[in-house]
Design a protein around this motif. Structure first.
Motif, PDB file in Angstrom:
ATOM      1  N   GLU A 122       0.825  -1.208   0.000  1.00 30.24           N
ATOM      2  CA  GLU A 122       0.000   0.000   0.000  1.00 30.24           C
ATOM      3  C   GLU A 122       0.858   1.257   0.000  1.00 30.24           C
ATOM      4  O   GLU A 122       0.547   2.226  -0.698  1.00 30.24           O
ATOM      5  N   LYS A 123       1.948   1.240   0.792  1.00 31.67           N
ATOM      6  CA  LYS A 123       2.828   2.406   0.843  1.00 31.67           C
ATOM      7  C   LYS A 123       3.513   2.621  -0.505  1.00 31.67           C
ATOM      8  O   LYS A 123       3.612   3.760  -0.986  1.00 31.67           O
ATOM      9  N   ASN A 124       3.984   1.527  -1.117  1.00 33.37           N
ATOM     10  CA  ASN A 124       4.637   1.637  -2.424  1.00 33.37           C
ATOM     11  C   ASN A 124       3.665   2.185  -3.463  1.00 33.37           C
ATOM     12  O   ASN A 124       4.040   3.012  -4.301  1.00 33.37           O
ATOM     13  N   GLN A 125       2.410   1.703  -3.398  1.00 36.75           N
ATOM     14  CA  GLN A 125       1.401   2.183  -4.337  1.00 36.75           C
ATOM     15  C   GLN A 125       1.110   3.658  -4.104  1.00 36.75           C
ATOM     16  O   GLN A 125       0.991   4.445  -5.047  1.00 36.75           O
ATOM     17  N   HIS A 126       1.026   4.045  -2.821  1.00 33.67           N
ATOM     18  CA  HIS A 126       0.781   5.455  -2.485  1.00 33.67           C
ATOM     19  C   HIS A 126       1.933   6.336  -2.974  1.00 33.67           C
ATOM     20  O   HIS A 126       1.698   7.394  -3.576  1.00 33.67           O
ATOM     21  N   ASP A 127       3.162   5.879  -2.731  1.00 29.09           N
ATOM     22  CA  ASP A 127       4.336   6.648  -3.173  1.00 29.09           C
ATOM     23  C   ASP A 127       4.367   6.776  -4.688  1.00 29.09           C
ATOM     24  O   ASP A 127       4.702   7.830  -5.227  1.00 29.09           O
ATOM     25  N   MET A 128       4.008   5.660  -5.365  1.00 33.94           N
ATOM     26  CA  MET A 128       4.015   5.684  -6.828  1.00 33.94           C
ATOM     27  C   MET A 128       2.947   6.643  -7.351  1.00 33.94           C
ATOM     28  O   MET A 128       3.186   7.408  -8.283  1.00 33.94           O
ATOM     29  N   ASN A 129       1.758   6.624  -6.718  1.00 41.94           N
ATOM     30  CA  ASN A 129       0.691   7.533  -7.134  1.00 41.94           C
ATOM     31  C   ASN A 129       1.096   8.984  -6.926  1.00 41.94           C
ATOM     32  O   ASN A 129       0.797   9.850  -7.756  1.00 41.94           O
ATOM     33  N   GLU A 130       1.783   9.237  -5.790  1.00 42.78           N
ATOM     34  CA  GLU A 130       2.234  10.606  -5.537  1.00 42.78           C
ATOM     35  C   GLU A 130       3.261  11.046  -6.579  1.00 42.78           C
ATOM     36  O   GLU A 130       3.247  12.187  -7.038  1.00 42.78           O
TER      37      GLU A 130
END
Length: 255
Positions: A122-130
């Motif tokens: 989830e964190k990796n996905q959030h960072d990627m989205n940002e």
């Protein structure tokens, strides 16, 4: 062969479960299964009689205590928490507890699921989205105080709000006075976010920045009008080349 539920050794079922299980009552651990031993990096002997609150950070103990008391009457909702293993390492987990009878004792059975991998994903996905949102708000300088904002791909409400938040600061930091907002690379645009995108031009106008819209397709223009966006107030051209030509004419008139 028919076997009644009463003949099933429930303690054996718990012991061989791959889910870490703890049974406790009156804030004392009565039993943990083998999976819980491995998860907490401990032994049955060292955890028996200990308080289940010991595995939680201090700031969570009051809420967990109330949750345990409520679980004697009915199952509690699944929650996410941080717990400590016996070696002091922290782990993100999901917890679920419900009332059980342990012999003649009314107790609570708690399931502990490690969600470290899910949280990292989830964190990796959030960072990627940002990162994607940041890249989607990249202003490319062209000449003098002129720049282009090339919009790309699918723009949803989150990305549109991000653009509205980031663009005014970026044009100010880059000393941009004329911004070409190019829609030619946008392949999907939710009608609900069109208003957000055109609000950018209003905000920029308040900052003294002249905006030009380029590459807007006919169907997008129709949708913009349908949601109440007045395109007649915004210079609109077919592509970036025409936008630069228009800016050049404006500059010539100013001189």
């Amino acid at each position: 062969m028919n076997v009644s539920i009463a003949e099933v050794d429930y303690k054996e079922v718990m012991e061989y479960s791959r889910d870490p299980l703890i049974i406790h009552t009156d804030y004392k651990v009565l039993y943990i299964n083998h999976a819980a031993e491995e998860f907490f990096r401990s032994t049955k002997e060292s955890m028996m009689g200990a308080s289940p609150l010991d595995i939680f950070q201090e700031s969570s103990k009051a809420a967990i205590s109330r949750r345990i008391q409520s679980a004697y009457g009915k199952p509690a909702d699944v929650i996410e928490e941080t717990v400590f293993r016996m070696d002091g390492t922290r782990v993100e987990v999901e917890l679920y507890c419900h009332p059980v009878k342990f012999g003649d004792t009314k107790a609570i059975q708690t399931y502990v699921w490690d969600i470290t991998s899910r949280k990292e994903t989830e964190k990796n996905q959030h960072d990627m989205n940002e990162e994607i949102n940041e890249l989607s708000a990249t202003i490319v300088p062209l000449i003098d105080d002129v720049a282009v904002l090339p919009l790309r791909g699918k723009i949803n409400q989150v990305k549109a709000m991000t653009l509205l938040d980031l663009i005014p600061g970026k044009v100010r930091d880059q000393n941009v006075n004329r911004l070409i907002i190019d829609f030619s690379g946008v392949y999907t645009l939710d009608r609900m976010v069109i208003d957000y995108l055109f609000k950018i031009t209003n905000v920029l106008s308040l900052l003294g920045v002249h905006s030009i819209i380029s590459g807007i397709r006919p169907e997008l223009a129709v949708e913009a009008i349908e949601v109440g966006v007045d395109l007649s107030t915004i210079p609109t051209v077919a592509n970036v080349k025409e936008a630069l030509a228009q800016i050049g004419m404006i500059l010539q008139e100013q001189h």
